[in-house]
Scaffold this motif. Structure first.
Motif, PDB file in Angstrom:
ATOM      1  N   GLU A  89      -9.667  -4.093  -1.256  1.00  0.00           N
ATOM      2  CA  GLU A  89      -8.366  -3.543  -1.586  1.00  0.00           C
ATOM      3  C   GLU A  89      -8.305  -2.819  -2.796  1.00  0.00           C
ATOM      4  N   ASP A  90      -9.392  -3.109  -3.737  1.00  0.00           N
ATOM      5  CA  ASP A  90      -9.705  -2.182  -4.787  1.00  0.00           C
ATOM      6  C   ASP A  90     -10.132  -0.904  -4.659  1.00  0.00           C
ATOM      7  N   CYS A  91     -10.567  -0.619  -3.430  1.00  0.00           N
ATOM      8  CA  CYS A  91     -11.083   0.723  -3.204  1.00  0.00           C
ATOM      9  C   CYS A  91      -9.839   1.505  -2.439  1.00  0.00           C
ATOM     10  N   CYS A  92      -8.688   1.009  -2.248  1.00  0.00           N
ATOM     11  CA  CYS A  92      -7.497   1.737  -1.662  1.00  0.00           C
ATOM     12  C   CYS A  92      -6.669   2.669  -2.620  1.00  0.00           C
ATOM     13  N   SER A  93      -6.315   3.770  -2.330  1.00  0.00           N
ATOM     14  CA  SER A  93      -5.517   4.822  -3.285  1.00  0.00           C
ATOM     15  C   SER A  93      -4.270   4.044  -3.196  1.00  0.00           C
ATOM     16  N   THR A  94      -3.202   4.603  -4.149  1.00  0.00           N
ATOM     17  CA  THR A  94      -1.786   4.226  -4.163  1.00  0.00           C
ATOM     18  C   THR A  94      -1.105   4.244  -2.732  1.00  0.00           C
ATOM     19  N   LEU A  95      -1.593   5.458  -1.827  1.00  0.00           N
ATOM     20  CA  LEU A  95      -1.069   5.481  -0.778  1.00  0.00           C
ATOM     21  C   LEU A  95      -1.540   4.734   0.486  1.00  0.00           C
ATOM     22  N   GLU A  96      -2.647   4.156  -0.006  1.00  0.00           N
ATOM     23  CA  GLU A  96      -3.137   3.038   1.089  1.00  0.00           C
ATOM     24  C   GLU A  96      -3.119   1.678   0.740  1.00  0.00           C
ATOM     25  N   SER A  97      -2.465   1.331  -0.298  1.00  0.00           N
ATOM     26  CA  SER A  97      -2.374   0.053  -0.857  1.00  0.00           C
ATOM     27  C   SER A  97      -1.843  -0.927   0.043  1.00  0.00           C
ATOM     28  N   ASP A  98      -0.989  -0.685   0.968  1.00  0.00           N
ATOM     29  CA  ASP A  98      -0.537  -1.546   1.918  1.00  0.00           C
ATOM     30  C   ASP A  98      -1.391  -1.714   2.997  1.00  0.00           C
ATOM     31  N   LYS A  99      -2.641  -1.419   3.122  1.00  0.00           N
ATOM     32  CA  LYS A  99      -3.577  -1.300   4.237  1.00  0.00           C
ATOM     33  C   LYS A  99      -4.435  -2.675   3.995  1.00  0.00           C
ATOM     34  N   GLY A 100      -4.511  -3.378   2.535  1.00  0.00           N
ATOM     35  CA  GLY A 100      -5.119  -4.552   2.616  1.00  0.00           C
ATOM     36  C   GLY A 100      -6.637  -4.511   2.040  1.00  0.00           C
ATOM     37  N   SER A 101      -7.423  -3.720   2.771  1.00  0.00           N
ATOM     38  CA  SER A 101      -8.754  -3.304   2.291  1.00  0.00           C
ATOM     39  C   SER A 101      -9.046  -1.779   3.009  1.00  0.00           C
TER      40      SER A 101
END
Length: 137
Positions: free
Chosen positions: A116-128
């Motif tokens: 989840e640390d590799c997600c951008s703010t736009l992807e933060s709801d993906k989980g990882s």
């Protein structure tokens, strides 16, 4: 028989050296782990020399004081499977592999990581998300 064996060894040597040729030379910046705080996320880079030596480094500017911290380390010759970057100032170790366009955060065996640390703010709801970054020049 000796000639055939010698030729085979020569071919294997040529193929193995061709596989370890770096995909580019020069300095490229990257940002695998997205920074959310205002403390001054390090700007990482990889610098590949014509000799095939690979250097990893970072520049971090403390936004409160303006103090700049830098470090660069030699990771050895380019290895397409996995490379280890070990920074002493922050006692940080990470493993990566890279090609001409992207760099990937891996484990010691070269397996690409997801976090989840590799997600951008736009992807933060993906989980990882896949821990990768395009290169910036």
């Amino acid at each position: 028989m000796k000639k055939i064996l010698s030729l085979l060894i020569l071919c294997i040597g040529i193929l193995s050296s061709a596989q370890s040729k770096a995909p580019f030379t020069g300095k490229r910046s990257f940002n695998i782990i997205e920074g959310f705080s205002g403390t001054g996320t390090p700007a990482y880079y990889v610098d590949v020399k014509k000799s095939g030596d690979v250097y990893f480094g970072y520049v971090q500017v403390n936004q409160a004081s303006g103090e700049e911290t830098t470090e660069e380390m030699n990771a050895g010759k380019y290895n397409p499977k996995v490379m280890k970057a070990q920074f002493k100032k922050f006692n940080e170790i990470f493993y990566v592999k890279f090609d001409k366009e992207k760099i990937y955060l891996t484990d010691e065996n070269g397996n690409i990581q997801k976090s989840e640390d590799c997600c951008s703010t736009l992807e933060s709801d993906k989980g990882s998300c896949t821990c990768e970054s395009a290169f910036y020049q």
